[in-house]
Design a protein around this motif. Structure first.
Motif, mmCIF file in Angstrom:
data_model
loop_
_atom_site.group_PDB
_atom_site.id
_atom_site.type_symbol
_atom_site.label_atom_id
_atom_site.label_comp_id
_atom_site.label_asym_id
_atom_site.label_seq_id
_atom_site.Cartn_x
_atom_site.Cartn_y
_atom_site.Cartn_z
ATOM 1 N N THR A 39 66.985 82.179 14.349
ATOM 2 C CA THR A 39 68.071 82.269 13.384
ATOM 3 C C THR A 39 69.387 82.233 14.161
ATOM 4 O O THR A 39 69.400 82.352 15.400
ATOM 5 C CB THR A 39 68.007 83.586 12.594
ATOM 6 O OG1 THR A 39 68.206 84.677 13.515
ATOM 7 C CG2 THR A 39 66.671 83.742 11.864
ATOM 8 N N GLN A 40 70.469 82.099 13.432
ATOM 9 C CA GLN A 40 71.776 82.178 14.091
ATOM 10 C C GLN A 40 71.948 83.552 14.738
ATOM 11 O O GLN A 40 72.521 83.666 15.816
ATOM 12 C CB GLN A 40 72.900 81.889 13.098
ATOM 13 C CG GLN A 40 72.943 80.443 12.659
ATOM 14 C CD GLN A 40 74.036 80.154 11.655
ATOM 15 O OE1 GLN A 40 74.624 81.063 11.065
ATOM 16 N NE2 GLN A 40 74.307 78.877 11.442
ATOM 17 N N GLN A 41 71.423 84.573 14.089
ATOM 18 C CA GLN A 41 71.494 85.931 14.645
ATOM 19 C C GLN A 41 70.712 86.022 15.952
ATOM 20 O O GLN A 41 71.175 86.649 16.908
ATOM 21 C CB GLN A 41 70.957 86.955 13.636
ATOM 22 C CG GLN A 41 71.033 88.391 14.116
ATOM 23 C CD GLN A 41 72.454 88.872 14.335
ATOM 24 O OE1 GLN A 41 73.327 88.627 13.510
ATOM 25 N NE2 GLN A 41 72.713 89.531 15.443
ATOM 26 N N ASP A 42 69.536 85.404 16.014
ATOM 27 C CA ASP A 42 68.738 85.408 17.248
ATOM 28 C C ASP A 42 69.528 84.788 18.395
ATOM 29 O O ASP A 42 69.614 85.361 19.487
ATOM 30 C CB ASP A 42 67.437 84.616 17.069
ATOM 31 C CG ASP A 42 66.470 85.238 16.088
ATOM 32 O OD1 ASP A 42 66.505 86.480 15.901
ATOM 33 O OD2 ASP A 42 65.678 84.476 15.491
ATOM 34 N N GLY A 89 75.212 86.858 23.387
ATOM 35 C CA GLY A 89 76.221 87.914 23.306
ATOM 36 C C GLY A 89 77.408 87.579 22.419
ATOM 37 O O GLY A 89 78.531 87.995 22.689
ATOM 38 N N LYS A 90 77.159 86.827 21.363
ATOM 39 C CA LYS A 90 78.202 86.491 20.390
ATOM 40 C C LYS A 90 77.744 86.950 19.014
ATOM 41 O O LYS A 90 76.606 87.373 18.832
ATOM 42 C CB LYS A 90 78.461 84.973 20.365
ATOM 43 C CG LYS A 90 78.944 84.390 21.661
ATOM 44 C CD LYS A 90 80.365 84.796 21.944
ATOM 45 C CE LYS A 90 80.862 84.191 23.255
ATOM 46 N NZ LYS A 90 82.188 84.621 23.601
ATOM 47 N N SER A 91 78.620 86.835 18.027
ATOM 48 C CA SER A 91 78.244 87.212 16.668
ATOM 49 C C SER A 91 77.564 86.039 15.956
ATOM 50 O O SER A 91 77.773 84.880 16.315
ATOM 51 C CB SER A 91 79.482 87.641 15.874
ATOM 52 O OG SER A 91 80.323 86.521 15.640
ATOM 53 N N GLY A 132 77.579 80.427 13.450
ATOM 54 C CA GLY A 132 77.735 79.676 12.206
ATOM 55 C C GLY A 132 78.961 78.776 12.238
ATOM 56 O O GLY A 132 78.897 77.611 11.824
ATOM 57 N N ARG A 133 80.073 79.298 12.737
ATOM 58 C CA ARG A 133 81.299 78.491 12.812
ATOM 59 C C ARG A 133 81.148 77.341 13.799
ATOM 60 O O ARG A 133 81.650 76.241 13.577
ATOM 61 C CB ARG A 133 82.493 79.376 13.164
ATOM 62 C CG ARG A 133 82.907 80.282 12.005
ATOM 63 C CD ARG A 133 84.245 80.964 12.221
ATOM 64 N NE ARG A 133 84.394 81.622 13.499
ATOM 65 C CZ ARG A 133 84.093 82.894 13.752
ATOM 66 N NH1 ARG A 133 83.614 83.657 12.788
ATOM 67 N NH2 ARG A 133 84.265 83.408 14.950
ATOM 68 N N ILE A 134 80.429 77.585 14.895
ATOM 69 C CA ILE A 134 80.178 76.514 15.865
ATOM 70 C C ILE A 134 79.307 75.438 15.235
ATOM 71 O O ILE A 134 79.585 74.249 15.341
ATOM 72 C CB ILE A 134 79.530 77.073 17.153
ATOM 73 C CG1 ILE A 134 80.538 77.914 17.933
ATOM 74 C CG2 ILE A 134 78.973 75.943 18.031
ATOM 75 C CD1 ILE A 134 79.931 78.729 19.073
ATOM 76 N N GLU A 135 78.249 75.852 14.550
ATOM 77 C CA GLU A 135 77.304 74.902 13.968
ATOM 78 C C GLU A 135 77.873 74.107 12.794
ATOM 79 O O GLU A 135 77.350 73.054 12.465
ATOM 80 C CB GLU A 135 76.020 75.616 13.539
ATOM 81 C CG GLU A 135 75.154 76.016 14.702
ATOM 82 C CD GLU A 135 73.790 76.530 14.280
ATOM 83 O OE1 GLU A 135 73.498 76.582 13.067
ATOM 84 O OE2 GLU A 135 73.001 76.888 15.171
ATOM 85 N N THR A 140 84.355 76.809 26.987
ATOM 86 C CA THR A 140 83.468 76.359 28.060
ATOM 87 C C THR A 140 82.445 77.447 28.389
ATOM 88 O O THR A 140 81.266 77.158 28.572
ATOM 89 C CB THR A 140 84.282 75.991 29.313
ATOM 90 O OG1 THR A 140 85.233 74.985 28.957
ATOM 91 C CG2 THR A 140 83.386 75.482 30.423
ATOM 92 N N GLU A 141 82.893 78.688 28.411
ATOM 93 C CA GLU A 141 81.990 79.809 28.685
ATOM 94 C C GLU A 141 80.874 79.892 27.647
ATOM 95 O O GLU A 141 79.701 80.076 27.982
ATOM 96 C CB GLU A 141 82.794 81.120 28.689
ATOM 97 C CG GLU A 141 81.952 82.363 28.897
ATOM 98 C CD GLU A 141 82.800 83.618 28.814
ATOM 99 O OE1 GLU A 141 82.442 84.489 28.005
ATOM 100 O OE2 GLU A 141 83.798 83.729 29.551
ATOM 101 N N THR A 142 81.228 79.731 26.390
ATOM 102 C CA THR A 142 80.227 79.783 25.321
ATOM 103 C C THR A 142 79.291 78.588 25.389
ATOM 104 O O THR A 142 78.081 78.724 25.197
ATOM 105 C CB THR A 142 80.913 79.874 23.941
ATOM 106 O OG1 THR A 142 81.719 81.061 23.913
ATOM 107 C CG2 THR A 142 79.899 79.915 22.815
#
Length: 98
Positions: free
Chosen positions: A42-45, A51-53, A58-61, A69-71
């Motif tokens: 899941t997005q939560q997984d 280490g993000k919310s 969801g916003r990235i996807e 770059t770090e993310t």
């Protein structure tokens, strides 16, 4: 024909570099979503792993936010993906300018 007109309108409005960058980010979005779903996460997984919310994922996807770059590095490591980072993607089909 209409698709070519839309593409030309985008180029006229935003410029070649901005359109190329948007397409580049859109490819990242697809890669991230497909890799996450292939792992049955899941997005939560995924959020917990990097280490993000979940809302950040969801916003990235959805393409609402461009990951730092770090993310991207964290996503690449978690999902076993490689991202091209730069102003000009290697696979845009554009030719070098003389």
């Amino acid at each position: 024909m209409a698709r070519d007109n839309v593409e030309q309108r985008r180029l006229d409005l935003f410029g070649e570099q901005k359109v190329a960058q948007a397409k580049h980010v859109a490819r990242w979005v697809v890669q991230i979503r497909e890799a996450r779903k292939a792992r049955v996460w899941t997005q939560q997984d995924l959020a917990q792993v990097i280490g993000k919310s979940a809302s950040t994922i969801g916003r990235i996807e959805t393409g609402a936010v461009v990951p730092s770059t770090e993310t991207l590095i964290a996503l690449g490591l978690a999902l076993h993906l490689t991202f091209i980072i730069g102003n000009q993607p290697a696979d845009t089909g554009s030719r070098p300018r003389p």
